[in-house]
Design an enzyme around this catalytic site. Sequence first.
Site, PDB file in Angstrom:
ATOM      1  N   ASP A 124       0.513  -1.268   0.036  1.00 15.77           N
ATOM      2  CA  ASP A 124       0.483  -0.135   0.281  1.00 15.77           C
ATOM      3  C   ASP A 124       1.332   1.019  -0.033  1.00 15.77           C
ATOM      4  O   ASP A 124       0.603   2.313   0.286  1.00 15.77           O
ATOM      5  CB  ASP A 124      -0.416   0.187   1.480  1.00 15.77           C
ATOM      6  CG  ASP A 124      -2.402   1.086   1.113  1.00 15.77           C
ATOM      7  OD1 ASP A 124      -2.587   1.746   0.285  1.00 15.77           O
ATOM      8  OD2 ASP A 124      -2.663   2.027   2.149  1.00 15.77           O
TER       9      ASP A 124
ATOM     10  N   CYS B  29     -20.835 -11.678  -5.431  1.00 16.17           N
ATOM     11  CA  CYS B  29     -22.070 -10.407  -4.681  1.00 16.17           C
ATOM     12  C   CYS B  29     -23.290 -10.795  -4.655  1.00 16.17           C
ATOM     13  O   CYS B  29     -23.960 -10.474  -4.575  1.00 16.17           O
ATOM     14  CB  CYS B  29     -21.339  -9.146  -4.611  1.00 16.17           C
ATOM     15  SG  CYS B  29     -19.462  -8.621  -4.210  1.00 16.17           S
TER      16      CYS B  29
ATOM     17  N   CYS C   6     -26.936  -8.723  -4.286  1.00 16.80           N
ATOM     18  CA  CYS C   6     -26.383  -7.665  -2.830  1.00 16.80           C
ATOM     19  C   CYS C   6     -26.082  -6.577  -3.153  1.00 16.80           C
ATOM     20  O   CYS C   6     -24.722  -6.427  -3.739  1.00 16.80           O
ATOM     21  CB  CYS C   6     -25.337  -8.555  -1.589  1.00 16.80           C
ATOM     22  SG  CYS C   6     -25.086  -7.624  -0.102  1.00 16.80           S
TER      23      CYS C   6
ATOM     24  N   CYS D 282     -23.272  -3.061   0.455  1.00 21.30           N
ATOM     25  CA  CYS D 282     -22.659  -1.760   0.889  1.00 21.30           C
ATOM     26  C   CYS D 282     -22.524  -0.561   0.508  1.00 21.30           C
ATOM     27  O   CYS D 282     -22.129   0.391   1.474  1.00 21.30           O
ATOM     28  CB  CYS D 282     -21.286  -2.097   0.682  1.00 21.30           C
ATOM     29  SG  CYS D 282     -20.888  -2.704  -1.220  1.00 21.30           S
TER      30      CYS D 282
ATOM     31  N   CYS E  18     -23.480   2.880   2.892  1.00 26.81           N
ATOM     32  CA  CYS E  18     -22.231   3.997   3.131  1.00 26.81           C
ATOM     33  C   CYS E  18     -22.494   5.420   2.758  1.00 26.81           C
ATOM     34  O   CYS E  18     -23.744   6.125   2.352  1.00 26.81           O
ATOM     35  CB  CYS E  18     -21.337   4.288   1.714  1.00 26.81           C
ATOM     36  SG  CYS E  18     -20.302   5.835   1.073  1.00 26.81           S
TER      37      CYS E  18
ATOM     38  N   CYS F 214     -16.031   9.624  -0.033  1.00 30.21           N
ATOM     39  CA  CYS F 214     -15.591   8.487   0.863  1.00 30.21           C
ATOM     40  C   CYS F 214     -14.798   9.178   2.714  1.00 30.21           C
ATOM     41  O   CYS F 214     -13.864  10.005   2.502  1.00 30.21           O
ATOM     42  CB  CYS F 214     -14.290   8.404   0.333  1.00 30.21           C
ATOM     43  SG  CYS F 214     -13.874   6.453   1.750  1.00 30.21           S
TER      44      CYS F 214
ATOM     45  N   CYS G 181     -19.286  -0.241   5.101  1.00 31.70           N
ATOM     46  CA  CYS G 181     -19.506  -0.666   3.553  1.00 31.70           C
ATOM     47  C   CYS G 181     -18.955  -2.480   4.139  1.00 31.70           C
ATOM     48  O   CYS G 181     -19.665  -3.170   3.220  1.00 31.70           O
ATOM     49  CB  CYS G 181     -18.717  -0.553   2.508  1.00 31.70           C
ATOM     50  SG  CYS G 181     -16.449  -0.226   2.857  1.00 31.70           S
TER      51      CYS G 181
END
Length: 362
Positions: free
Chosen positions: A146, A200, A203, A206, A210, A226, A256
């Site tokens: 990251d 997923c 669905c 999430c 949010c 975000c 989420c």
Amino acid sequence: MTLPATDLLALATTIKAWGQELGFAELRIADIDLQHAEAGLLAWLAAGYHGGMDYMAAHGTMRARPAELVPGTVRVITARMNYLPANGNDDWRASEARRLTEPGAAVVSVYARGRDYHKILRSRLQQLATRISTEIGPFGYRVFTDSAPVMEVELATQAGLGWRGKHTLLLNREAGSMFFLGELLTDLPLPVDAPISAHCGACHACITACPTGAIIGPYRLDARRCISYLTIELKGSIPLALRALIGNRIYGCDDCQTVCPWNKYAQRAVLPDFDVRNGLDQAELVRLFAWSEDEFNRYLEGSPIRRIGHERWLRNVAVGLGNALTAGAPPEPLLAALEARRGHASALVREHVEWAIGCGSA
């Protein structure tokens, strides 16, 4: 270095076993061809969804071309490490949801309550590389977590560590999404692993959950909205229209993830580094707002939170205090805490303090 295919297959199997010994939940191997993802990356950048994260645009297509980042790269060993604290609440999803309804509570993203994952994963991946070189001799590699222009989720998806969820995070059937990713870019032509199918379905939990509407559609995130971006990456003033939506989240946001059905399978961390430190799972806004810069640096030594600095920390907590006032929390201690910072040297802090005090008279 040239190794026979049978030796490479055996080495790949051994590397995965070593990874688990080093605390990783799973390692898999990806090819470096990310051409299929390049157009989407460029479109995301062109739309400005990266906000003030200029480094995202600066590296451009390099993110989708690992061999440009590290010449000679032909494979990526991609790894995941669980981070759900072993010393946390058993029903962690219910606990996280409950904390969001307590106005005086200070909510810090689960991943940030322990030690800085960048250092931990890099160290463990370096140990893995050292084991490999001991086994086969010198080879070309670089370790990332990251912190470089690497499409981590795309590589992990390609290697079959999971699939990309509609919130854009990686999901795994046995572990949900509560894990970190790290990579070892290498010149070893190891056999690659196959991707898996997505699960997923229909669905949209999430997207619905949010708080700021940052997930603008399946697999599409506008980082500018975000809460993780607003409380961590954004260096300046938090937009007025979004402050009330942040609630008491002062560093990151897990909404989420907590609503995702797959996270009922989230696995606990095996390393004590991710245990909760400084009571950050039960902290109160007033106490954290009172920390001096020296206390902030001392208490959060070795924490990923230190990267934002004391000034942005106070900015974030001030917003939380303002929202607590709006939510009907007892005003006296909150207003007293804010008044104590009204004359702060930072214009950024003063601006958010004034906004928060105004919430008490709204």
